[in-house]
Write a protein that holds these residues in place. Structure first.
Motif, mmCIF file in Angstrom:
data_model
loop_
_atom_site.group_PDB
_atom_site.id
_atom_site.type_symbol
_atom_site.label_atom_id
_atom_site.label_comp_id
_atom_site.label_asym_id
_atom_site.label_seq_id
_atom_site.Cartn_x
_atom_site.Cartn_y
_atom_site.Cartn_z
ATOM 1 N N ASN A 92 44.491 9.713 43.065
ATOM 2 C CA ASN A 92 44.405 10.640 41.940
ATOM 3 C C ASN A 92 43.217 11.396 41.627
ATOM 4 N N LYS A 93 43.371 12.620 41.515
ATOM 5 C CA LYS A 93 42.123 13.270 41.510
ATOM 6 C C LYS A 93 41.074 13.134 40.143
ATOM 7 N N ASP A 94 41.735 12.788 39.150
ATOM 8 C CA ASP A 94 40.891 12.308 37.999
ATOM 9 C C ASP A 94 40.152 11.176 38.228
ATOM 10 N N ASN A 125 47.006 10.110 30.835
ATOM 11 C CA ASN A 125 46.155 10.315 31.955
ATOM 12 C C ASN A 125 45.221 9.026 32.086
ATOM 13 N N SER A 155 47.293 6.309 33.856
ATOM 14 C CA SER A 155 47.510 6.870 35.405
ATOM 15 C C SER A 155 46.043 6.464 35.962
ATOM 16 N N ILE A 156 45.131 6.626 35.401
ATOM 17 C CA ILE A 156 43.698 6.534 36.302
ATOM 18 C C ILE A 156 43.503 4.815 36.500
ATOM 19 N N ASP A 191 46.001 3.523 39.354
ATOM 20 C CA ASP A 191 45.502 4.103 40.298
ATOM 21 C C ASP A 191 44.187 3.007 40.862
#
Length: 52
Positions: free
Chosen positions: A2-4, A31, A34-35, A38
């Protein structure tokens, strides 16, 4: 990855924690979930990580 999550890890390694907190506050609940998912997935699938 994940880019974040990648950005969070880079910030954690290089910036003050107050700046990290303020950037996390600006993220949506979805978000952040999701972070976290991941990060947990990577951590639990890492055979060299035995702290859990």
């Amino acid at each position: 990855m994940n880019k974040d999550l990648l950005q969070l890890l880079e910030d954690y390694a290089t910036k003050e924690h107050t700046k990290i907190s303020s950037s996390l506050i600006g993220k949506s609940k979805d978000n952040l979930i999701s972070i976290l998912l991941d990060l947990l997935t990577i951590y639990f699938n890492d055979l060299n990580s035995s702290t859990c």
